[in-house]
Structure formats: C-alpha cells, structure tokens
Write a protein that holds these residues in place. Structure first.
Motif, PDB file in Angstrom:
ATOM      1  N   UNK A   1      -3.880 -10.614   6.777  1.00 46.89           N
ATOM      2  CA  UNK A   1      -4.389  -9.628   5.824  1.00 46.89           C
ATOM      3  C   UNK A   1      -3.711  -9.717   4.456  1.00 46.89           C
ATOM      4  N   UNK A   2      -2.988 -10.801   4.211  1.00 38.59           N
ATOM      5  CA  UNK A   2      -2.316 -10.974   2.913  1.00 38.59           C
ATOM      6  C   UNK A   2      -2.571 -12.396   2.437  1.00 38.59           C
ATOM      7  N   UNK A   3      -3.071 -12.522   1.223  1.00 39.94           N
ATOM      8  CA  UNK A   3      -3.331 -13.841   0.645  1.00 39.94           C
ATOM      9  C   UNK A   3      -2.522 -14.018  -0.636  1.00 39.94           C
ATOM     10  N   UNK A   4      -1.975 -15.198  -0.802  1.00 46.83           N
ATOM     11  CA  UNK A   4      -1.353 -15.598  -2.064  1.00 46.83           C
ATOM     12  C   UNK A   4      -2.007 -16.923  -2.467  1.00 46.83           C
ATOM     13  N   UNK A   5      -2.341 -17.023  -3.748  1.00 49.48           N
ATOM     14  CA  UNK A   5      -2.963 -18.249  -4.251  1.00 49.48           C
ATOM     15  C   UNK A   5      -4.262 -18.586  -3.512  1.00 49.48           C
TER      16      UNK A   5
ATOM     17  N   UNK B 232       7.588   6.081  -3.101  1.00 48.49           N
ATOM     18  CA  UNK B 232       7.732   4.624  -3.119  1.00 48.49           C
ATOM     19  C   UNK B 232       6.987   4.040  -1.933  1.00 48.49           C
ATOM     20  N   UNK B 233       6.100   3.096  -2.195  1.00 46.61           N
ATOM     21  CA  UNK B 233       5.348   2.434  -1.125  1.00 46.61           C
ATOM     22  C   UNK B 233       5.735   0.953  -1.103  1.00 46.61           C
ATOM     23  N   UNK B 234       6.229   0.524   0.064  1.00 45.73           N
ATOM     24  CA  UNK B 234       6.660  -0.861   0.233  1.00 45.73           C
ATOM     25  C   UNK B 234       5.680  -1.560   1.162  1.00 45.73           C
ATOM     26  N   UNK B 235       5.037  -2.585   0.660  1.00 47.55           N
ATOM     27  CA  UNK B 235       4.053  -3.321   1.474  1.00 47.55           C
ATOM     28  C   UNK B 235       4.573  -4.735   1.724  1.00 47.55           C
ATOM     29  N   UNK B 236       4.585  -5.134   2.981  1.00 47.66           N
ATOM     30  CA  UNK B 236       5.002  -6.495   3.315  1.00 47.66           C
ATOM     31  C   UNK B 236       4.031  -7.089   4.316  1.00 47.66           C
ATOM     32  N   UNK B 237       3.994  -8.410   4.346  1.00 45.97           N
ATOM     33  CA  UNK B 237       3.309  -9.119   5.434  1.00 45.97           C
ATOM     34  C   UNK B 237       4.357  -9.342   6.518  1.00 45.97           C
ATOM     35  N   UNK B 238       3.942  -9.157   7.739  1.00 45.61           N
ATOM     36  CA  UNK B 238       4.880  -9.265   8.852  1.00 45.61           C
ATOM     37  C   UNK B 238       5.492  -7.912   9.139  1.00 45.61           C
ATOM     38  N   UNK B 239       6.591  -7.903   9.873  1.00 48.02           N
ATOM     39  CA  UNK B 239       7.161  -6.617  10.241  1.00 48.02           C
ATOM     40  C   UNK B 239       8.657  -6.603   9.975  1.00 48.02           C
TER      41      UNK B 239
ATOM     42  N   UNK C 111       4.674 -11.090  -2.264  1.00 47.67           N
ATOM     43  CA  UNK C 111       5.102  -9.996  -1.416  1.00 47.67           C
ATOM     44  C   UNK C 111       6.586 -10.127  -1.135  1.00 47.67           C
ATOM     45  N   UNK C 112       7.282  -9.057  -0.952  1.00 41.63           N
ATOM     46  CA  UNK C 112       6.785  -7.693  -0.821  1.00 41.63           C
ATOM     47  C   UNK C 112       6.228  -7.160  -2.148  1.00 41.63           C
ATOM     48  N   UNK C 113       5.351  -6.152  -2.012  1.00 42.72           N
ATOM     49  CA  UNK C 113       4.837  -5.435  -3.171  1.00 42.72           C
ATOM     50  C   UNK C 113       5.327  -3.992  -3.058  1.00 42.72           C
ATOM     51  N   UNK C 114       6.034  -3.545  -4.089  1.00 50.31           N
ATOM     52  CA  UNK C 114       6.628  -2.211  -4.088  1.00 50.31           C
ATOM     53  C   UNK C 114       6.051  -1.413  -5.253  1.00 50.31           C
ATOM     54  N   UNK C 115       5.512  -0.244  -4.952  1.00 54.33           N
ATOM     55  CA  UNK C 115       4.958   0.623  -5.991  1.00 54.33           C
ATOM     56  C   UNK C 115       5.787   1.911  -6.042  1.00 54.33           C
ATOM     57  N   UNK C 116       6.326   2.177  -7.216  1.00 50.83           N
ATOM     58  CA  UNK C 116       7.164   3.359  -7.417  1.00 50.83           C
ATOM     59  C   UNK C 116       6.414   4.334  -8.308  1.00 50.83           C
ATOM     60  N   UNK C 117       6.156   5.525  -7.780  1.00 47.44           N
ATOM     61  CA  UNK C 117       5.418   6.525  -8.558  1.00 47.44           C
ATOM     62  C   UNK C 117       6.331   7.705  -8.851  1.00 47.44           C
TER      63      UNK C 117
END
Lengths: 61, 61, 61, 61, 61, 61
Positions: free
Chosen positions: D50-54, D4-11, E1-7
């Motif tokens: 590094x994250x764009x929406x719209x 599972x990879x969770x990507x977010x903007x910010x920390x 975001x967040x974007x979560x990818x489950x493999x």
C-alpha cells in the motif's frame, strides 16, 4: 514529496494498486515536473462500514 | 465535499458509526448549508498501542 | 482523541465553525461516550481551485 | 494539539512506538513549548503493497 | 517514508520547525532504523479559530 | 470516494491542478472502476519551510 494519499472504501488488488501508482507518478512527472523518485503514494482501504455518504454507511446501500 | 475524517483509538459499533455519520451530516447541512449528498465521512479505528497522549501509548494507561 | 478533521472547499464563518465544533463534540459524547475534553476538531478551508470532483476543479463549475 | 501522525510501511514493535512517542512529545515540549499533555501522536502502519515510491509498490523492491 | 505530519494551532518560527524536523528525523533513525533521507515531515499551522477542543474554538479561551 | 489528497511543497498553477485532477480521475475510472463523479481530489500546497526531507527544511536546500 509529492505525497499522495488515496482513500477508498473496499479493496484494490495488488495489480490495481501497482498500475494506479505508476500512472499517478507519471502524471506528476509530466505535469508538475516532479522526478519520479520524489513521489510517495499511499493507499488506505477502508471497510464499507467505515465510510458514509449522505449520512449513510456504504454497507447500507 | 465536505470530507470529514474521524480518528479514534479503539473501535465503534456499526450502530455508533451509523448514528455519528447521520448526525454530523445533518449538522453540516443545517449550519454550513452543504447538501447531505455532498458529505463524505470516514472512520479510522486505531489500536490503543497506536495512539499516544502525553508521551504514553494509550494501552499503558 | 477523538481527532476529527473537517475539510471543505470555500470558507466558513467563525460562528459556523463554533456551532459545528460544539455539535460534533456533543454527538461524540452522546453516541461514542467520549468526554467532551477529549475531542479535538480541526477545519481545513481550501480554495475552490484546490478541490476537484469528477475531474473538474470546483471553480470551473 | 499538537496532533502528530506518523505513517510508515511495515510495522513497529510496541516498544519502538512507545519510545518514538516519548521522544517526539519531549521534542515538542522543549522546542515548541507545548505541555506534554497536549500532544497526541498516532501511528499508521501500512502494508508494503500500500506504499509506492517512484511509481513502484514497496513490496516489489 | 516515514511520512510525518505535524498539525498545530498557531505558528512556529522557521528555527523551531528546523529543530523539530532534525530531532524527529533523528528519533526515527535511531529507534525505527529509517535512514534519514527517507523521512518526510510536514507542518500544518492552523489559525486558532480552526481548532476546537472540548467543543470550543481555541480563540475563545 | 475515492478521496485523493495531494500534498506538495511549493505551488502549482491552476492549469497544472486541472490537468492532474483530470488524469487521476481518469486513472481511477479505468483501473479501479470508480465512476468519475465519485472521485474527490484535494491539493495542499505547503510553503517550503513547512516540509523537511532528511531532517532539513526544503528552503535550506
């Protein structure tokens, strides 16, 4: 969605990222009919020593 | 292509990355018949607190 | 971890995937000191029309 | 696996990451019958620019 | 975001995917304060022969 | 590199993929100064039941 991930070696200026994001979002609206608000774009800027082409790290070139 | 992404917790030395890239590129040439120049390899080195196994962050172990 | 994702256009035989997985796992054990049981490798085999280089889908070439 | 990879903007704080990893690992055990020890979870924390929406970088908002 | 990818290797039923998506979205709202509408989750279901652990494809086990 | 991964729910026609790839490659050449031959773009087309927004699979909407 769409979710677009752009990976490069080296870095881009904030201005470059803003322009790239705007253009790709526009491309996906015109061609794939995705409303602008749906498109997420992320940038991963990697150090040259973390990218290899043809078996060589890019900082060797 | 091929595009190979290697993700690890912790870090690798430049020398380790160079050797890994060279070997994987060679593996893909010999076994998958991909010319060396086609293969891109990227390394993502994550902090231990950004990787969990069995529900525990790796810096807990 | 490590987690390795290999993306190619076209397909690989089961035998090719087995050999590539065995060799990369071995590479990561010898060079990065990762026990074999830690290494996960995934293969994504994409249709040629889902991969572009130089702005052209691969099925055009 | 699962991976599972969770990507977010910010920390996220270490505490937030620990709780999220524990809950998702539990979710995958209860619903998908994956033993806890099988589940790997990674967090990618991206800068807002590094994250764009719209079509807009998140640091513009 | 967040974007979560489950493999995962193998497949999940529609019902399992619906429950997992609901729970993870809830987790990210409670712990990371991300409004539910922000969270995107994708599932990649891979054939067993496209996933290797310890150098062996999963269909060998 | 750059390596661009475009993930969508549903599918695109071959013609849409060709146009999107051409435009994004052009964008990266003009704005990021990446020669066209360097840019790899991949498309992942996911079933609606494999993408969730706001905790709901897209085929529920």
């Amino acid at each position: 969605m769409p979710y677009v991930n752009i990976r490069i070696a080296g870095s881009l200026s904030r201005e470059q990222k803003a322009k790239i994001a705007a253009e790709i979002t526009d491309t996906l609206e015109r061609i794939a009919y995705k409303p602008k608000s749906y498109t997420h774009i992320t940038f991963d800027e990697l150090p040259d020593e973390n990218w290899a082409i043809a078996g060589q790290l890019l900082d060797e070139e």
